[in-house]
Structure formats: C-alpha cells, structure tokens
Design a protein around this motif. Structure first.
Motif, PDB file in Angstrom:
ATOM      1  N   ARG A 257       3.114 -13.042   1.686  1.00 21.85           N
ATOM      2  CA  ARG A 257       3.222 -12.438   2.917  1.00 21.85           C
ATOM      3  C   ARG A 257       4.945 -12.493   3.642  1.00 21.85           C
ATOM      4  O   ARG A 257       5.329 -11.648   4.212  1.00 21.85           O
ATOM      5  CB  ARG A 257       2.215 -13.031   3.936  1.00 21.85           C
ATOM      6  CG  ARG A 257       0.822 -12.597   3.897  1.00 21.85           C
ATOM      7  CD  ARG A 257      -0.079 -12.761   4.872  1.00 21.85           C
ATOM      8  NE  ARG A 257      -0.283 -14.086   5.221  1.00 21.85           N
ATOM      9  CZ  ARG A 257      -0.945 -15.149   4.628  1.00 21.85           C
ATOM     10  NH1 ARG A 257      -2.056 -14.669   3.697  1.00 21.85           N
ATOM     11  NH2 ARG A 257      -0.953 -16.351   4.883  1.00 21.85           N
TER      12      ARG A 257
ATOM     13  N   ASN B 145       0.344  -2.456  -0.285  1.00 25.69           N
ATOM     14  CA  ASN B 145      -0.455  -2.272   0.900  1.00 25.69           C
ATOM     15  C   ASN B 145      -0.457  -3.242   1.839  1.00 25.69           C
ATOM     16  O   ASN B 145      -0.263  -2.778   3.147  1.00 25.69           O
ATOM     17  CB  ASN B 145      -2.168  -2.152   0.337  1.00 25.69           C
ATOM     18  CG  ASN B 145      -2.555  -0.950  -0.556  1.00 25.69           C
ATOM     19  OD1 ASN B 145      -1.886  -0.015  -0.761  1.00 25.69           O
ATOM     20  ND2 ASN B 145      -3.627  -1.191  -1.458  1.00 25.69           N
ATOM     21  N   SER B 146      -0.052  -4.304   1.329  1.00 28.66           N
ATOM     22  CA  SER B 146       0.423  -5.345   2.564  1.00 28.66           C
ATOM     23  C   SER B 146       1.432  -4.947   3.400  1.00 28.66           C
ATOM     24  O   SER B 146       1.624  -5.045   4.564  1.00 28.66           O
ATOM     25  CB  SER B 146       0.425  -6.837   1.755  1.00 28.66           C
ATOM     26  OG  SER B 146      -0.655  -7.040   1.539  1.00 28.66           O
TER      27      SER B 146
ATOM     28  N   GLU C 295       0.794  -2.230   5.672  1.00 33.70           N
ATOM     29  CA  GLU C 295       0.147  -2.641   6.745  1.00 33.70           C
ATOM     30  C   GLU C 295       1.330  -3.033   7.686  1.00 33.70           C
ATOM     31  O   GLU C 295       1.066  -2.759   9.094  1.00 33.70           O
ATOM     32  CB  GLU C 295      -0.933  -3.558   6.557  1.00 33.70           C
ATOM     33  CG  GLU C 295      -1.966  -2.964   5.717  1.00 33.70           C
ATOM     34  CD  GLU C 295      -3.214  -4.152   5.714  1.00 33.70           C
ATOM     35  OE1 GLU C 295      -3.068  -5.017   6.426  1.00 33.70           O
ATOM     36  OE2 GLU C 295      -3.865  -3.738   4.595  1.00 33.70           O
TER      37      GLU C 295
ATOM     38  N   TRP D  96       3.109  -0.455   9.189  1.00 27.59           N
ATOM     39  CA  TRP D  96       2.639   0.656   9.975  1.00 27.59           C
ATOM     40  C   TRP D  96       2.408  -0.037  11.554  1.00 27.59           C
ATOM     41  O   TRP D  96       2.557   0.464  12.448  1.00 27.59           O
ATOM     42  CB  TRP D  96       1.031   0.496   9.594  1.00 27.59           C
ATOM     43  CG  TRP D  96      -0.073   1.416  10.418  1.00 27.59           C
ATOM     44  CD1 TRP D  96      -1.094   0.920  10.955  1.00 27.59           C
ATOM     45  CD2 TRP D  96       0.088   2.787  10.921  1.00 27.59           C
ATOM     46  NE1 TRP D  96      -1.898   1.953  11.615  1.00 27.59           N
ATOM     47  CE2 TRP D  96      -0.854   3.128  11.514  1.00 27.59           C
ATOM     48  CE3 TRP D  96       1.063   4.030  10.507  1.00 27.59           C
ATOM     49  CZ2 TRP D  96      -1.152   4.443  12.067  1.00 27.59           C
ATOM     50  CZ3 TRP D  96       0.803   5.005  11.192  1.00 27.59           C
ATOM     51  CH2 TRP D  96      -0.258   5.323  11.928  1.00 27.59           C
ATOM     52  N   THR D  97       2.241  -1.523  11.436  1.00 29.50           N
ATOM     53  CA  THR D  97       2.365  -2.298  12.822  1.00 29.50           C
ATOM     54  C   THR D  97       3.604  -2.284  13.344  1.00 29.50           C
ATOM     55  O   THR D  97       3.526  -1.926  14.627  1.00 29.50           O
ATOM     56  CB  THR D  97       1.879  -3.862  12.332  1.00 29.50           C
ATOM     57  OG1 THR D  97       0.545  -3.605  11.700  1.00 29.50           O
ATOM     58  CG2 THR D  97       1.669  -4.651  13.708  1.00 29.50           C
TER      59      THR D  97
ATOM     60  N   HIS E 193      -1.148   7.193   4.716  1.00 31.65           N
ATOM     61  CA  HIS E 193      -2.366   7.472   3.912  1.00 31.65           C
ATOM     62  C   HIS E 193      -1.831   7.913   2.562  1.00 31.65           C
ATOM     63  O   HIS E 193      -2.629   7.630   1.681  1.00 31.65           O
ATOM     64  CB  HIS E 193      -3.150   8.506   4.621  1.00 31.65           C
ATOM     65  CG  HIS E 193      -4.521   8.485   3.826  1.00 31.65           C
ATOM     66  ND1 HIS E 193      -5.513   7.665   3.716  1.00 31.65           N
ATOM     67  CD2 HIS E 193      -5.038   9.787   3.590  1.00 31.65           C
ATOM     68  CE1 HIS E 193      -6.500   8.157   2.798  1.00 31.65           C
ATOM     69  NE2 HIS E 193      -6.051   9.501   2.602  1.00 31.65           N
TER      70      HIS E 193
ATOM     71  N   LEU F 197      -2.685   3.528   2.340  1.00 25.93           N
ATOM     72  CA  LEU F 197      -3.623   2.774   3.323  1.00 25.93           C
ATOM     73  C   LEU F 197      -4.920   3.753   3.562  1.00 25.93           C
ATOM     74  O   LEU F 197      -4.632   4.859   3.791  1.00 25.93           O
ATOM     75  CB  LEU F 197      -3.234   2.219   4.395  1.00 25.93           C
ATOM     76  CG  LEU F 197      -1.847   1.272   4.499  1.00 25.93           C
ATOM     77  CD1 LEU F 197      -1.517   0.952   5.694  1.00 25.93           C
ATOM     78  CD2 LEU F 197      -2.555   0.077   3.590  1.00 25.93           C
TER      79      LEU F 197
ATOM     80  N   THR G  62      -8.209   1.628   7.940  1.00 27.17           N
ATOM     81  CA  THR G  62      -7.000   0.563   8.030  1.00 27.17           C
ATOM     82  C   THR G  62      -6.005   1.149   9.109  1.00 27.17           C
ATOM     83  O   THR G  62      -5.653   0.276   9.932  1.00 27.17           O
ATOM     84  CB  THR G  62      -6.362   0.206   6.704  1.00 27.17           C
ATOM     85  OG1 THR G  62      -7.372  -0.039   5.751  1.00 27.17           O
ATOM     86  CG2 THR G  62      -5.292  -0.949   6.972  1.00 27.17           C
ATOM     87  N   LEU G  63      -5.696   2.412   8.941  1.00 23.62           N
ATOM     88  CA  LEU G  63      -4.862   3.006   9.865  1.00 23.62           C
ATOM     89  C   LEU G  63      -5.321   3.074  11.385  1.00 23.62           C
ATOM     90  O   LEU G  63      -4.540   2.925  12.264  1.00 23.62           O
ATOM     91  CB  LEU G  63      -4.327   4.505   9.349  1.00 23.62           C
ATOM     92  CG  LEU G  63      -3.524   4.435   8.110  1.00 23.62           C
ATOM     93  CD1 LEU G  63      -3.704   5.814   7.592  1.00 23.62           C
ATOM     94  CD2 LEU G  63      -2.007   3.931   8.273  1.00 23.62           C
TER      95      LEU G  63
ATOM     96  N   THR H  44      -6.307   1.429  13.799  1.00 21.94           N
ATOM     97  CA  THR H  44      -6.197   0.002  14.506  1.00 21.94           C
ATOM     98  C   THR H  44      -6.443   0.262  15.644  1.00 21.94           C
ATOM     99  O   THR H  44      -6.499   1.353  16.233  1.00 21.94           O
ATOM    100  CB  THR H  44      -4.865  -0.454  14.038  1.00 21.94           C
ATOM    101  OG1 THR H  44      -3.757   0.151  14.809  1.00 21.94           O
ATOM    102  CG2 THR H  44      -4.666  -0.732  12.512  1.00 21.94           C
TER     103      THR H  44
END
Length: 792
Positions: free
Chosen positions: A459, A517-518, A521, A524-525, A560, A566, A570-571, A573
């Motif tokens: 991470r 994918n991590s 995410e 995306w955040t 996506h 993703l 998950t999107l 949020t």
C-alpha cells in the motif's frame, strides 16, 4: 588316485589355456583328454562311480585354487548322489571324500564371509559366480554321502549366518581403518564419520537390492537383516564415541559435517523398514539426540545463507521485468530459491521429537519472516538508488510498479509456507504436547503479522505511485475550473481524460491486477477529494457545476474501464454520492432547491418518533371534481406552555408550499384558543389548487402552530408538513366520490410538531450564496425568522 591326478593335470591345462585367451572354462575337456581318460579307466577297470568320485575330488580341489564355472561341481555332486551306495568305498576313500566335502564347505564359507571383496559388483559376472557357489554348497549338504560322512558338521544356514556376521564386522573395521584421517581434528574426524556412514549405507543398499535375494532363494538366509543389525550397532557405538570428544565450541565447518552425518544416519535408520524381523529397539533409535547441540548452528547457517543470497540478488537486480508475461524482477526468483532451500532443510531434518520439531519450526518461520521484511526494505532502497541516477519519471514509476509486483510475489511465497512446511502433519504429531491455541498463536499469527506488513508495504508503494499522478490530476482539474464557460463541458474534460487513460494504461501494463485495483481506488479517492475541494471555490459559478457533473460521470466510466478496472459498486463510494448530490443541488435553480428543501422536511417528518413539541391532527381530502383541497383541522395536543401563566393561546396557520407553486393561494388561520395546551379547533378549510400542482415534488401543506401574543410577535410552538401527494382523492374521480359519500372513511392524520433549523443545512447554505437572487433571499429570510422564533 592315478586317474584323479591325471584328470587334475588335464583340467589345470584347460583352465590355463582359457585364461591365456581371456575366456572362462566351461568344464568340457578336449577330445584327446577325454580319450586318454577313457582308455585309462578301461585299462584299470574303474567303475563309473569311481570315475565320478575321481572327477569330484579333482574338480573340488582345483575349484579352491583356480577359477572356473561352479556348474562343473554341480554335475559331479549330482552324479555321486545318483550312484551312491553306502559301504561301497574303502575307509581311506571315504576319508578322502569326507575331507573334500569339508574342505570345499570351509572354502565356500570363507568366500561368503568375504563376499564383498570376492564378488565385487563392479565385475559383471560376480552375481553369477556367487549364485553358483551358493547352489554348490546347498547341493553338497543335501547329498546322502555328505549326510553319512559329515555327521558332525554344523548346519549350513547357521554357518553362513555366522560367516555373514563376522564378515560384516571385519568389513566395517577395515573401512573404519581405511577412512581414518591422517590429521586428527574435529573437522577431519567429522568428514571421516560422514564417509564411513556413506559407505555403510551404500553397502546396505547393495545388500537389499542385489545380494539379499540370492541368499534368500538359495538358503533362506536374510542377508540384509543380518548386515543391518550388525552395522547399525557398530556405527552407533563408534559415532557416540567420536561425538563425545566434540566440545560445545564446535566450529561452523564441524557443524556442517555433523549435519551431513545426521542425514547419513537418518538414511541408515530409515532402512529399518526393510527388516523382515527384529527383536527389541535399535541402537540408532535415538540418534537425533546426539546432535541437539548442533541444531542451533544448523538453523543459523541456513538463515545466514538465505539472507546473504537474497542481499546479493537485490544488489545485482536492475528492477526490470523478466519478460512480457512476468511482471517481477530477477531477485524474486532468487528469493524463491532461498525459501525452497529452507523448506528442503526442514524436510531433510525431519526431527523425530514432535515438541522439539515445533520449536525448530518456530525458528524457521521467524527467520523466513525476517528475510521477507529485509527484502522489502532493500528492494525499495535499490529502486530509489537506481532512480536517483536518472531523471526519467516514467522509468522511476515503472520500477515502483515492479517493486510492488516483487512484494506481491513474496506475499504469495509466504502464503504457501504452511503447505510446503506441512504444518498440518506437524500439528498432528505434536497435538499431545502442543495445544492448538499455542500452535495458532505462535505460527499462524506470526505468519499473518508478516503478511500484514507486506500488505502495508504494498500500500505504501502504491500510495507513492498515486502521489506521482496527484499533481497531474490537480493540474487538469484546475484547468477544468478555469476553462471558458462558453466551451462545451465535454470538451473541457477531454484533457483530464486523456491524461488519466494514458497513465492508467501504462500502470496496468506494469502492475498485477490486484495491486492495479488498489492504485485505482487511491486515484479515485484522490480525484474525488480534488473535485470536492475545487467545487467549494466555484459555488457562485453554476456553469462550472455543469462541467463538473459531466467530468464526474466521465471519470466514473474511465475508472470502470468497461469492467477491466474498478467495479461500479466500488466507485459508488460515500464521497462520490455526496459530491454527486452536491453538484445536483448546486446546479439546480432556486425554485428547485426550495422544492428539495420541502421534500427533505417531509422525509424528516415521517422519521420523527417522539412528540417533543406536541402534535396536530387533521383530515385532508382532494375533491377531484372541484379541484379543491379540503383540510379539516381537528385539534392539537401536548403543546409547550409559552405564557407566564403556564399555558398558551394557540392558533394554527395553514400555507401551501412552495409559495412559487401556489402564488394565488393565501394563508389561512384558525381561531385562537385561550389558555389551552390541548386545543380543539374542528375547523374546515378549502383551497383551490390544480391536481398536477399537488403531485409535484415537495408540494405540502405547512401547518404552523403559534402562541398568540397581544403585545409582541407571536411565539412559535412548532410546525408540521403534510405532503399533498398522499392526500386521498388524488388518484381519480371515483375514489373522490366514494370518499365524499362516506366522510368517515377519510383517515385522521397525526403530525408531530418540529422546529426549524438552519445550522448544517446544505440547501440553505447554497441559497445564502445566491445573494443576487431575491426569491432565494426572501425564502431564506423567512426560514431564518422561524428559526429565531424557535430559539426564543
């Protein structure tokens, strides 16, 4: 006697002739020799029996001096058996025959005692020669002549067994003397012991695989069991004596020799499975206890070798992918080999004591976890070192991707350890001494802790990758906010989308899917956070929010990636939903915001469970034929006393909201009830409103309860919202007529009173920012006035 001597000379001549030609004699004499022997036997009137006896005496004696095929002896002894008649020979002839039997038997037993030397497996005909000898000895002991003449001779099987035992002991001492080191030191003694055990194991393997079947078939003698029981005791005594001379300060080389010695003894001990019978425990039964002091040095050496190999692998690793299909670098291959070697060491050790084996396993797992964490630290440093020499950000990002993949590969290696180390078997073996909770706490938790650390390392590196793209995303979103309002929203978002697609495609090519994918995410955040922060500075620009709405949906489909990125769940949020709602509100007109405000108040009304401020009860009916809303205010209950006398003078104001939907409908009020906290109004009101207006979102009847005050402004008791869309009669003319004919069917509606609030209301904040909008300010002023009355 003359015939026998003559035959001996001829046989010797034949054997020597064949040896000169490098061939073995098959027992056949030449024609001339056969003729001479025939004429001599005829001249001396020798019977067939005496001729056979002469041949046996000659052949059996020559067999002990010259090498030839033992089948010749079989032929002679068989002929004697067929022609034997007791009392046919003179006493001196019987003595000579007896001596030949005993001489051949003693010679054969001596060969059997030294079979390892006399019949070496390196010679192609050794097995055939031994088989022939065994058949001859067995046949000799079976014939009537032997049984009658050699009555005091021991049993053949017993003689062979004793010979094999003594021969095995002699062979062991010979090997021990031969391997005795020239220089007496712990290291050289250790090597000599290893070599001696290897020789013993090799000999026993030959016994089991080759020689044993000949002795079993010919004499029912279990050669392997005899040799094994003898050798394992000799080895045990010798090694215990030698190990007792090694002090606790053994060198690393001595410890390594002892490990090889342990493996050799382990192989020797495992051969006990080939024993057909044994009595009592073996001398090697607890051989592992002799090496307890050396075990810590073995484990330390295994750890140091694996760690140094991992460090060397990182030093030469250029952190480039092995190939198109392999996204990790060379160091992971070497690390996998290091782990495989540790697993092999554990399998080789196979420590018999389950409790001690558990402690050894704990040390192995601890060392493997240390190596894993050290690898993570060193590979990140290596990537930073290589990147510091270059200015290419793309190559630096690529190295970070490979570092992530390497750590991911290491995580997969760690996950396989319980199976490779066979924890299930160890737990079964140690279940009587090690509790399952201790097994779980000591091994599984330690492994899980390491996996958690590896996940954190992954991470962290993924966050570093995301941070490298953070600046680019921020720059493009800032450009989006400053783009011309005349430009299409789709055109404004294009640069950001191209940037993201190019970067994500690059990263996807270099990262394994799970870590990609991590990273998605995180990005995306990041993107949502930047959009949210930017939107706070653009509240006065409705056009920007239209662009932002388009950007948000485009980003959603970009991340996506048609199912390759993703998942939609998950999107979706909380941050995305909140931003989406905020954009929807901000881009709405003032009237839509006001409608949304009343919709939220209606929703809150349905969720209220208590009647803290009291409640009002009404009946409502829409007359479809007259397009009239008929409201009957019945009563109010549990009002709060607002006058100094502990009571109130309540009345109710009825207004249709939002006001812009009902501009011509004036507010109505009930009569004031003096000094009542549970007033009974029982008043009927009618409002002329179109049907479609009642069905609009947010349309409601606002019932505001005031306390009448003669000297000042009226005090607020509370307010309630009756949604017009739920009033009976809106569904059609037939339902309205049925309700009018039977008024009792119109249900009473009890509405809890609430107090207005302004703090924390997003819609009121947006309306407040629209300073130039008179309608927004007028609505905001009214709600603030109500909130002030509520506080007072």
């Amino acid at each position: 006697m003359v015939h026998r001597h003559l035959l001996q000379q001829m046989v010797s001549h034949e054997i020597l002739q064949h040896q000169a030609r490098s061939t073995s004699w098959d027992g056949e004499l030449s024609k001339h020799a056969g003729t001479i022997l025939y004429l001599h036997a005829t001249q001396k009137d020798l019977s067939d029996f005496h001729q056979v006896m002469a041949q046996w005496l000659a052949y059996s004696k020559l067999y002990q001096a010259l090498e030839f095929n033992s089948s010749c002896l079989l032929h002679q002894i068989t002929s004697i058996e067929y022609q034997w008649v007791q009392g046919r020979l003179k006493s001196e002839q019987e003595a000579e025959l007896t001596e030949s039997f005993q001489s051949l038997l003693a010679y054969g037993i001596s060969l059997i005692q030294r079979y390892r030397i006399v019949f070496p497996l390196s010679h192609p005909k050794s097995t055939h020669r031994l088989q022939g000898l065994l058949r001859v000895l067995v046949q000799v002991c079976k014939v009537k002549a032997f049984r009658e003449l050699c009555t005091l001779t021991p049993d053949l099987k017993q003689m062979v067994t004793e010979a094999l035992k003594s021969g095995t002991t002699e062979w062991f001492y010979m090997k021990k003397q031969h391997l005795k080191p020239m220089v007496k030191s712990m290291e050289e003694n250790g090597k000599a012991l290893v070599n001696l055990v290897m020789e013993v194991n090799g000999d026993l393997q030959q016994c089991n695989q080759t020689w044993n079947k000949f002795f079993l078939n010919a004499m029912k003698v279990d050669l392997f069991s005899i040799a094994y029981l003898e050798l394992q005791e000799l080895v045990s005594d010798h090694i215990k004596e030698q190990l007792s001379q090694i002090d606790s300060g053994m060198s690393q080389l001595t410890a390594e020799n002892l490990f090889q010695l342990y493996l050799g003894l382990q192989e020797l001990y495992r051969m006990k499975t080939f024993l057909r019978h044994r009595d009592g425990p073996l001398a090697l039964g607890d051989f592992h206890q002799w090496f307890k002091e050396a075990v810590p040095k073995w484990l330390q050496k295994t750890y140091i070798i694996a760690l140094e190999r991992a460090q060397r692998a990182i030093q030469v690793d250029q952190i480039t992918p092995l190939g198109e299909l392999n996204k990790h670098s060379t160091s992971t291959v070497d690390l996998s080999t290091c782990y495989a070697q540790i697993v092999k060491t554990w399998q080789q050790l196979d420590w018999p004591d389950p409790e001690e084996a558990f402690m050894i396993m704990v040390k192995f797992v601890e060392d493997m976890c240390k190596i894993a964490l050290t690898y993570c630290r060193l590979i990140k440093n290596r990537a930073e070192e290589l990147s510091s020499c270059q200015c290419d950000e793309g190559k630096a990002a690529n190295r970070l991707c490979i570092v992530v993949n390497n750590i991911e590969q290491l995580r997969l290696l760690i996950l396989k350890l319980p199976v490779q180390l066979d924890w299930e078997r160890l737990q079964r073996r140690s279940e009587s001494k090690i509790e399952p909770e201790q097994f779980q706490h000591t091994l599984h938790n330690q492994l899980q802790g390491t996996l958690t650390c590896l996940d954190r390392e992954i991470r962290d590196v993924v966050k570093t990758l995301a941070a490298k793209l953070h600046a680019g995303i921020t720059r493009h979103i800032q450009e989006l906010s400053t783009s011309s309002n005349t430009k299409k929203a789709e055109d404004c978002i294009t640069p950001l989308m191209k940037f993201l697609e190019s970067e994500l495609m690059y990263l996807n090519r270099n990262l394994v899917q799970e870590n990609f994918n991590s990273l998605l995410e995180l990005l995306w955040t990041h993107t949502l956070n930047i959009l949210t922060a930017t939107s706070k500075h653009q509240v006065s620009n409705p056009r920007y929010y239209q662009k932002l709405q388009v950007a948000l949906q485009s980003l959603k489909f970009c991340f996506h990636a048609e199912g390759c990125g993703l998942p939609m769940e998950t999107l979706q949020t909380e941050a995305f939903t909140a931003l989406e709602k905020e954009l929807e509100l901000t881009s709405s007109t003032t009237r839509k915001l006001i409608q949304k405000y009343f919709s939220l108040r209606i929703q809150e009304q349905t969720e209220i469970k208590s009647e803290k401020y009291g409640a009002v009860t009404v009946k409502a009916l829409y007359r479809h034929s007259e397009q009239k809303l008929r409201v009957e205010v019945l009563n109010a209950v549990n009002l709060i006393p607002l006058d100094s006398n502990g009571s109130s003078d309540p009345f109710i104001q009825l207004t249709l909201e939002p006001r812009h939907e009902f501009p011509e409908v004036v507010a109505r009020t009930t009569e004031t009830k003096k000094k009542e906290l549970h007033p009974l109004f029982d008043e009927l009101f009618e409002f002329l409103v179109p049907l479609e207006k009642c069905r609009q979102d947010g349309a409601c009847l606002l019932l505001t309860v005031f306390d009448y005050d003669t000297l000042g402004a009226n005090d607020l008791e509370g307010e309630a919202f009756l949604p017009l869309g739920q009033v009976p009669g809106l569904d059609g003319e037939e339902a309205t007529e049925a309700a009018e004919t039977d008024a009792t069917r119109v249900p009473q509606i009890r509405l809890p009173l609430t107090h207005p609030r302004t703090a924390g209301d997003a819609i009121l904040r947006l309306l407040d920012l629209r300073r130039a909008d008179k309608e927004a300010q007028a609505f905001l002023k009214l709600r603030r006035q109500r909130a002030k009355q509520s506080q007072e």
